[in-house]
Design an enzyme around this catalytic site. Structure first.
Site, PDB file in Angstrom:
ATOM      1  N   ALA A 121       3.801 104.429   5.844  1.00  0.00           N
ATOM      2  CA  ALA A 121       3.782 105.704   5.135  1.00  0.00           C
ATOM      3  C   ALA A 121       2.351 106.072   4.811  1.00  0.00           C
ATOM      4  O   ALA A 121       1.584 105.234   4.334  1.00  0.00           O
ATOM      5  CB  ALA A 121       4.601 105.605   3.848  1.00  0.00           C
ATOM      6  N   CYS A 122       1.982 107.309   5.102  1.00  0.00           N
ATOM      7  CA  CYS A 122       0.698 107.851   4.655  1.00  0.00           C
ATOM      8  C   CYS A 122      -0.469 106.968   5.104  1.00  0.00           C
ATOM      9  O   CYS A 122      -0.611 106.653   6.272  1.00  0.00           O
ATOM     10  CB  CYS A 122       0.761 108.014   3.138  1.00  0.00           C
TER      11      CYS A 122
END
Length: 340
Positions: A121-122
């Site tokens: 994520a991210c």
């Protein structure tokens, strides 16, 4: 009927992990198979996924925001895994990472070689890049970190506008962009591991709306990077105050005292953009503010920020932002008004 075994997803907790994403992923994966049955039939269903928070040493620690994170296990004790997911990292875009995650990288490489599905994520994707897992492959991360990823790892094909990327052999490496696009990643993982129907159940339970337009509409087009070239820094300051003038690049060049060729070369070297691209980013960021905070017609906003041709402004805005000015206003002005 023999039921399939529950699949384990390891959530890799580093010292820089943010608690909200880590435990948000934990909650969403724990919900698969269980919570839809509670809502529809009043009793919990059989859990289909088992999230497991893991770290190098398995010891509890304070996250960057002060929240306490308690891993369930250390890396060496992990049994068979179906997937590994890395939450985002609370690090600055220019913070060096080399040598910082050696144990995690060795573990990820070994698990990838075993066929385990990897997701990030991210800014968690930065660890994949440090591990060399993204060389020659497509990738994405938070929009504010895409330039850093591309510069540090030139072999990686970075897609700053995309909110979700699946890459590598068998598309076994997944990455989400910035902010809440981790929800897209979680749904995609559930669909891959359990099935589309269960992913749709979670989307309906948690009111998750897919980031169809990617992350470009949310990105700030300009950067606040300080440049070492004093002449170019002076030009940047002038441009920030006079971006709406008819010939800003010519005036910046005159103020610099450089030849046209030298000015453009030094500007690109210092900022990563041509002088005109820089002016466009300043103008479009200001246009976003007018679209969010006023009801002025698009034509008037175009003129305000320096574009006499409103149709050119619309095309440029759509190409750089990913939405038309009207679409941007509908999405973000209503959001701003709702929070006032």
């Amino acid at each position: 009927m023999l039921q399939p075994p529950v699949m384990t997803i390891a959530l890799l907790a580093t010292r820089e992990a943010t608690a909200s994403t880590l435990y948000g992923l934990y909650d969403l994966f724990s919900s698969a198979g269980r919570d839809w049955e509670i809502v529809m039939h009043g009793r919990p269903g059989r859990a289909l996924l088992e999230p497991l928070i893991v770290s190098v040493d398995g010891q509890g620690y304070r996250a960057g925001n002060g929240a306490w994170i308690q891993p369930d296990a250390k890396l060496a004790d992990c049994a068979a895994l179906s997937a590994i997911c890395i939450p985002d990292l609370m690090v600055a875009p220019d913070e060096p990472l080399s040598g910082h995650y050696d144990a995690e990288i060795e573990w990820l490489r070994a698990r990838h070689a075993q066929g385990v599905l990897l997701a990030a994520a991210c800014t968690g994707a930065l660890i994949f890049a440090e591990a060399g897992l993204l060389d020659g492959r497509d990738a994405t991360t938070h929009w504010a970190y895409c330039d850093t990823l591309a510069k540090r790892h030139p072999k990686v094909r970075v897609h700053a506008h995309r909110a979700l990327v699946a890459t590598g052999e068998g598309e076994r490496i997944l990455m989400a962009g910035g902010g809440t696009s981790w929800l897209d990643l979680a749904l995609f993982l559930v669909a891959r591991l359990v099935g589309t129907e269960e992913a749709m159940h979670l989307a309906r339970l948690y009111l998750i709306d897919w980031h169809r337009e990617g992350q470009r509409p949310y990105a700030a087009l300009t950067t606040s990077r300080q440049v070492e070239d004093a002449v170019i820094a002076k030009a940047q300051v002038w441009a920030a105050q006079h971006y709406d003038t008819p010939t800003p690049v010519c005036t910046m060049m005159q103020l610099s005292g450089l030849t046209e060729r030298s000015f453009k070369r030094r500007f690109k070297l210092a900022t990563g953009m041509t002088p005109m691209e820089y002016v466009h980013t300043l103008r479009l960021e200001e246009a976003k503010q007018y679209l969010e905070t006023t009801d002025e017609p698009v034509e008037a906003i175009a003129e305000r920020v320096g574009y006499a041709d409103a149709s050119f402004f619309r095309r440029l805005f759509g190409r750089r932002v990913g939405l038309t000015p009207s679409q941007y206003r509908r999405r973000f002005r209503s959001m701003r008004l709702a929070m006032q």
